[in-house]
Design a protein around this motif. Structure first.
Motif, PDB file in Angstrom:
ATOM      1  N   ILE A  70       0.859  -1.186   0.000  1.00  0.00           N
ATOM      2  CA  ILE A  70       0.000   0.000   0.000  1.00  0.00           C
ATOM      3  C   ILE A  70       0.891   1.231   0.000  1.00  0.00           C
ATOM      4  O   ILE A  70       1.627   1.483   0.954  1.00  0.00           O
ATOM      5  CB  ILE A  70      -0.927   0.013   1.229  1.00  0.00           C
ATOM      6  N   SER A  71       0.826   2.023  -1.063  1.00  0.00           N
ATOM      7  CA  SER A  71       1.722   3.160  -1.225  1.00  0.00           C
ATOM      8  C   SER A  71       1.174   4.093  -2.303  1.00  0.00           C
ATOM      9  O   SER A  71       0.201   3.747  -2.996  1.00  0.00           O
ATOM     10  CB  SER A  71       3.119   2.660  -1.616  1.00  0.00           C
ATOM     11  N   ASP A  72       1.802   5.266  -2.446  1.00  0.00           N
ATOM     12  CA  ASP A  72       1.463   6.119  -3.586  1.00  0.00           C
ATOM     13  C   ASP A  72       2.373   5.811  -4.777  1.00  0.00           C
ATOM     14  O   ASP A  72       2.183   6.327  -5.866  1.00  0.00           O
ATOM     15  CB  ASP A  72       1.527   7.604  -3.223  1.00  0.00           C
ATOM     16  N   PHE A  73       3.395   4.971  -4.542  1.00  0.00           N
ATOM     17  CA  PHE A  73       4.326   4.505  -5.572  1.00  0.00           C
ATOM     18  C   PHE A  73       5.064   5.658  -6.266  1.00  0.00           C
ATOM     19  O   PHE A  73       5.314   5.616  -7.458  1.00  0.00           O
ATOM     20  CB  PHE A  73       3.610   3.609  -6.594  1.00  0.00           C
ATOM     21  N   HIS A  74       5.403   6.669  -5.485  1.00  0.00           N
ATOM     22  CA  HIS A  74       6.265   7.728  -5.998  1.00  0.00           C
ATOM     23  C   HIS A  74       7.709   7.235  -6.016  1.00  0.00           C
ATOM     24  O   HIS A  74       8.161   6.602  -5.078  1.00  0.00           O
ATOM     25  CB  HIS A  74       6.172   8.969  -5.100  1.00  0.00           C
ATOM     26  N   ARG A  75       8.397   7.501  -7.093  1.00  0.00           N
ATOM     27  CA  ARG A  75       9.831   7.202  -7.223  1.00  0.00           C
ATOM     28  C   ARG A  75      10.161   5.713  -7.074  1.00  0.00           C
ATOM     29  O   ARG A  75      11.191   5.351  -6.518  1.00  0.00           O
ATOM     30  CB  ARG A  75      10.637   8.023  -6.207  1.00  0.00           C
ATOM     31  N   TYR A  76       9.283   4.860  -7.549  1.00  0.00           N
ATOM     32  CA  TYR A  76       9.597   3.425  -7.561  1.00  0.00           C
ATOM     33  C   TYR A  76      10.459   3.155  -8.788  1.00  0.00           C
ATOM     34  O   TYR A  76      10.029   3.350  -9.911  1.00  0.00           O
ATOM     35  CB  TYR A  76       8.305   2.595  -7.609  1.00  0.00           C
ATOM     36  N   ASN A  77      11.695   2.706  -8.559  1.00  0.00           N
ATOM     37  CA  ASN A  77      12.649   2.541  -9.653  1.00  0.00           C
ATOM     38  C   ASN A  77      12.673   1.112 -10.196  1.00  0.00           C
ATOM     39  O   ASN A  77      11.941   0.230  -9.737  1.00  0.00           O
ATOM     40  CB  ASN A  77      14.048   2.963  -9.192  1.00  0.00           C
ATOM     41  N   ASP A  78      13.530   0.883 -11.188  1.00  0.00           N
ATOM     42  CA  ASP A  78      13.612  -0.429 -11.835  1.00  0.00           C
ATOM     43  C   ASP A  78      14.046  -1.529 -10.863  1.00  0.00           C
ATOM     44  O   ASP A  78      13.611  -2.675 -10.985  1.00  0.00           O
ATOM     45  CB  ASP A  78      14.590  -0.365 -13.015  1.00  0.00           C
ATOM     46  N   SER A  79      14.910  -1.185  -9.919  1.00  0.00           N
ATOM     47  CA  SER A  79      15.369  -2.179  -8.948  1.00  0.00           C
ATOM     48  C   SER A  79      14.211  -2.669  -8.080  1.00  0.00           C
ATOM     49  O   SER A  79      14.098  -3.864  -7.794  1.00  0.00           O
ATOM     50  CB  SER A  79      16.473  -1.587  -8.058  1.00  0.00           C
ATOM     51  N   VAL A  80      13.358  -1.736  -7.681  1.00  0.00           N
ATOM     52  CA  VAL A  80      12.191  -2.111  -6.873  1.00  0.00           C
ATOM     53  C   VAL A  80      11.247  -2.992  -7.689  1.00  0.00           C
ATOM     54  O   VAL A  80      10.720  -3.988  -7.188  1.00  0.00           O
ATOM     55  CB  VAL A  80      11.451  -0.856  -6.365  1.00  0.00           C
ATOM     56  N   LEU A  81      11.038  -2.637  -8.947  1.00  0.00           N
ATOM     57  CA  LEU A  81      10.179  -3.443  -9.814  1.00  0.00           C
ATOM     58  C   LEU A  81      10.730  -4.858  -9.968  1.00  0.00           C
ATOM     59  O   LEU A  81       9.968  -5.833 -10.027  1.00  0.00           O
ATOM     60  CB  LEU A  81      10.042  -2.782 -11.187  1.00  0.00           C
ATOM     61  N   GLN A  82      12.040  -4.969 -10.015  1.00  0.00           N
ATOM     62  CA  GLN A  82      12.655  -6.288 -10.124  1.00  0.00           C
ATOM     63  C   GLN A  82      12.390  -7.114  -8.881  1.00  0.00           C
ATOM     64  O   GLN A  82      12.079  -8.306  -8.957  1.00  0.00           O
ATOM     65  CB  GLN A  82      14.164  -6.137 -10.348  1.00  0.00           C
ATOM     66  N   TYR A  83      12.490  -6.490  -7.717  1.00  0.00           N
ATOM     67  CA  TYR A  83      12.193  -7.189  -6.468  1.00  0.00           C
ATOM     68  C   TYR A  83      10.718  -7.575  -6.392  1.00  0.00           C
ATOM     69  O   TYR A  83      10.373  -8.647  -5.884  1.00  0.00           O
ATOM     70  CB  TYR A  83      12.579  -6.332  -5.268  1.00  0.00           C
ATOM     71  N   LEU A  84       9.852  -6.717  -6.899  1.00  0.00           N
ATOM     72  CA  LEU A  84       8.420  -7.027  -6.912  1.00  0.00           C
ATOM     73  C   LEU A  84       8.140  -8.235  -7.807  1.00  0.00           C
ATOM     74  O   LEU A  84       7.326  -9.101  -7.456  1.00  0.00           O
ATOM     75  CB  LEU A  84       7.613  -5.820  -7.402  1.00  0.00           C
ATOM     76  N   SER A  85       8.812  -8.286  -8.947  1.00  0.00           N
ATOM     77  CA  SER A  85       8.613  -9.422  -9.857  1.00  0.00           C
ATOM     78  C   SER A  85       9.079 -10.721  -9.219  1.00  0.00           C
ATOM     79  O   SER A  85       8.454 -11.774  -9.388  1.00  0.00           O
ATOM     80  CB  SER A  85       9.350  -9.179 -11.177  1.00  0.00           C
ATOM     81  N   GLN A  86      10.177 -10.663  -8.470  1.00  0.00           N
ATOM     82  CA  GLN A  86      10.667 -11.849  -7.761  1.00  0.00           C
ATOM     83  C   GLN A  86       9.696 -12.273  -6.670  1.00  0.00           C
ATOM     84  O   GLN A  86       9.456 -13.457  -6.463  1.00  0.00           O
ATOM     85  CB  GLN A  86      12.043 -11.557  -7.166  1.00  0.00           C
ATOM     86  N   LEU A  87       9.128 -11.286  -6.000  1.00  0.00           N
ATOM     87  CA  LEU A  87       8.166 -11.554  -4.935  1.00  0.00           C
ATOM     88  C   LEU A  87       6.917 -12.235  -5.485  1.00  0.00           C
ATOM     89  O   LEU A  87       6.315 -13.101  -4.845  1.00  0.00           O
ATOM     90  CB  LEU A  87       7.791 -10.228  -4.262  1.00  0.00           C
ATOM     91  N   ALA A  88       6.534 -11.839  -6.708  1.00  0.00           N
ATOM     92  CA  ALA A  88       5.315 -12.374  -7.321  1.00  0.00           C
ATOM     93  C   ALA A  88       5.477 -13.792  -7.864  1.00  0.00           C
ATOM     94  O   ALA A  88       4.484 -14.456  -8.170  1.00  0.00           O
ATOM     95  CB  ALA A  88       4.859 -11.446  -8.448  1.00  0.00           C
ATOM     96  N   LEU A  89       6.714 -14.262  -7.969  1.00  0.00           N
ATOM     97  CA  LEU A  89       6.946 -15.600  -8.515  1.00  0.00           C
ATOM     98  C   LEU A  89       6.327 -16.694  -7.661  1.00  0.00           C
ATOM     99  O   LEU A  89       5.775 -17.669  -8.180  1.00  0.00           O
ATOM    100  CB  LEU A  89       8.459 -15.851  -8.657  1.00  0.00           C
ATOM    101  N   HIS A  90       6.410 -16.545  -6.340  1.00  0.00           N
ATOM    102  CA  HIS A  90       5.950 -17.603  -5.448  1.00  0.00           C
ATOM    103  C   HIS A  90       4.895 -17.118  -4.444  1.00  0.00           C
ATOM    104  O   HIS A  90       4.599 -17.817  -3.479  1.00  0.00           O
ATOM    105  CB  HIS A  90       7.143 -18.190  -4.681  1.00  0.00           C
ATOM    106  N   ASN A  91       4.354 -15.921  -4.687  1.00  0.00           N
ATOM    107  CA  ASN A  91       3.355 -15.367  -3.775  1.00  0.00           C
ATOM    108  C   ASN A  91       2.258 -14.664  -4.562  1.00  0.00           C
ATOM    109  O   ASN A  91       2.455 -14.301  -5.726  1.00  0.00           O
ATOM    110  CB  ASN A  91       3.995 -14.359  -2.808  1.00  0.00           C
ATOM    111  N   ASP A  92       1.113 -14.448  -3.939  1.00  0.00           N
ATOM    112  CA  ASP A  92       0.058 -13.628  -4.530  1.00  0.00           C
ATOM    113  C   ASP A  92       0.323 -12.194  -4.114  1.00  0.00           C
ATOM    114  O   ASP A  92       0.291 -11.871  -2.929  1.00  0.00           O
ATOM    115  CB  ASP A  92      -1.322 -14.068  -4.042  1.00  0.00           C
ATOM    116  N   LEU A  93       0.578 -11.330  -5.084  1.00  0.00           N
ATOM    117  CA  LEU A  93       0.978  -9.955  -4.810  1.00  0.00           C
ATOM    118  C   LEU A  93      -0.070  -8.970  -5.322  1.00  0.00           C
ATOM    119  O   LEU A  93      -0.484  -9.034  -6.477  1.00  0.00           O
ATOM    120  CB  LEU A  93       2.333  -9.675  -5.457  1.00  0.00           C
ATOM    121  N   VAL A  94      -0.483  -8.055  -4.448  1.00  0.00           N
ATOM    122  CA  VAL A  94      -1.472  -7.033  -4.793  1.00  0.00           C
ATOM    123  C   VAL A  94      -0.914  -5.666  -4.415  1.00  0.00           C
ATOM    124  O   VAL A  94      -0.498  -5.448  -3.275  1.00  0.00           O
ATOM    125  CB  VAL A  94      -2.801  -7.254  -4.047  1.00  0.00           C
ATOM    126  N   LEU A  95      -0.902  -4.748  -5.369  1.00  0.00           N
ATOM    127  CA  LEU A  95      -0.464  -3.392  -5.114  1.00  0.00           C
ATOM    128  C   LEU A  95      -1.673  -2.459  -5.087  1.00  0.00           C
ATOM    129  O   LEU A  95      -2.529  -2.527  -5.983  1.00  0.00           O
ATOM    130  CB  LEU A  95       0.521  -2.922  -6.191  1.00  0.00           C
TER     131      LEU A  95
END
Length: 312
Positions: free
Chosen positions: A205-230
């Motif tokens: 839960i965030s306003d997602f200001h200044r979310y960079n490519d590195s954060v997106l990469q971590y989010l993609s890894q998190l979504a591999l084995h979990n249900d992820l909702v932003l």
């Protein structure tokens, strides 16, 4: 220094009494329970298809080489003349992890509530809803320069502790500190990837200001084995600048914004829409759900609409 009156304003600063009121709403709101099972958001426990004994019977299907012969459905086999086996379901735990952003940019609100208050309300609703399913609940409260980690537990007192940490961060949100936001955010999501292993239901839960490519990469890894909702919390002033002159400040810099300037107004509005569209498209590559919640409309009405559309 904040006045006593400001401290108690429910649209600016959170209180435990305010957040606990959402327990009743969470108990009556249908946020995806039912036939979709593991694909449903906030379904609590989810069903997995297993071949076993002493579990809930779900159906009979044709026997496949390798199936346990102890599960042969002799009644259906006799009727059809073909060997059938029983399929059972088992309830598996799906712990929840809720990340709540209470950093400086979340302290903004132009009409009704601030983004930080709405984020706290969302976290309370989600936590109370999941509690009814009997799963463990934990999370992280992020302020930018630091964080509080709440280990997932079933104990109802853990929710109170979690909400209290959100309130503490919210009360301190306007005490601006100098730090590298993007580097901090990247480090935080690296930590979350180490904490959240697999089969979690994760809410960011965030306003997602200044979310960079590195954060997106971590989010993609998190979504591999979990249900992820932003869940993106935004203020309507960010999406549509009113037709008036304004002064906007972050306590360090000040900007004069002329909403009567049509070209500027359209440019800002289009920039907000484009950023959201691009962010959502990037997340969809990894099957990550993204929803928007604003600070002006009643949160209850927005959630009903959001999850009604999702479950269609």
């Amino acid at each position: 220094m904040k006045s006593k009156k400001e401290d108690n304003h429910p649209n600016v600063f959170l209180t435990l009494e305010h957040l606990l009121k959402f327990e009743l709403f969470a108990s009556v709101l249908n946020l995806g329970t039912g036939k979709k099972k593991s694909n449903s958001i906030l379904s609590g426990r989810y069903a997995s298809r297993l071949r076993g004994r002493g579990l809930d019977f779900e159906e009979s299907r044709p026997y496949v080489l390798g199936d346990d012969i102890r599960n042969i459905d002799w009644s259906v086999t006799a009727k059809t003349g073909k060997t059938h086996t029983k399929v059972f379901t088992e309830e598996k735990e799906k712990p929840a992890f809720i990340f709540v952003d209470q950093s400086t940019s979340m302290g903004f609100g132009s009409q009704e509530k601030t983004k930080a208050v709405v984020a706290g309300e969302l976290a309370s609703i989600i936590a109370h809803k999941i509690k009814k399913g009997g799963d463990r609940i934990g999370g992280m409260v992020y302020t930018g320069d630091q964080y509080d980690l709440i280990t997932p537990k079933r104990d109802p007192r853990n929710i109170i502790y979690f909400l209290q940490k959100i309130i503490e961060a919210n009360q301190d949100i306007y005490n601006v500190k100098d730090f590298n936001f993007e580097a901090s955010l990247t480090d935080i999501f690296a930590k979350i990837n180490n904490i959240v292993t697999h089969d979690f239901l994760v809410f960011i839960i965030s306003d997602f200001h200044r979310y960079n490519d590195s954060v997106l990469q971590y989010l993609s890894q998190l979504a591999l084995h979990n249900d992820l909702v932003l869940m993106q919390v935004y203020d309507e002033l960010e999406a549509d600048v009113p037709n008036e002159k304004m002064i906007i400040t972050d306590h360090t810099y000040q900007v004069n914004l002329n909403g009567d300037n049509k070209k500027l107004k359209e440019k800002l509005s289009q920039s907000f829409k484009t950023n959201y569209k691009n962010f959502k498209a990037e997340l969809e590559k990894y099957n990550i759900n993204l929803f928007q919640v604003n600070t002006s409309s009643p949160i209850e009405e927005q959630l009903i609409e959001v999850f009604s559309n999702y479950n269609k």
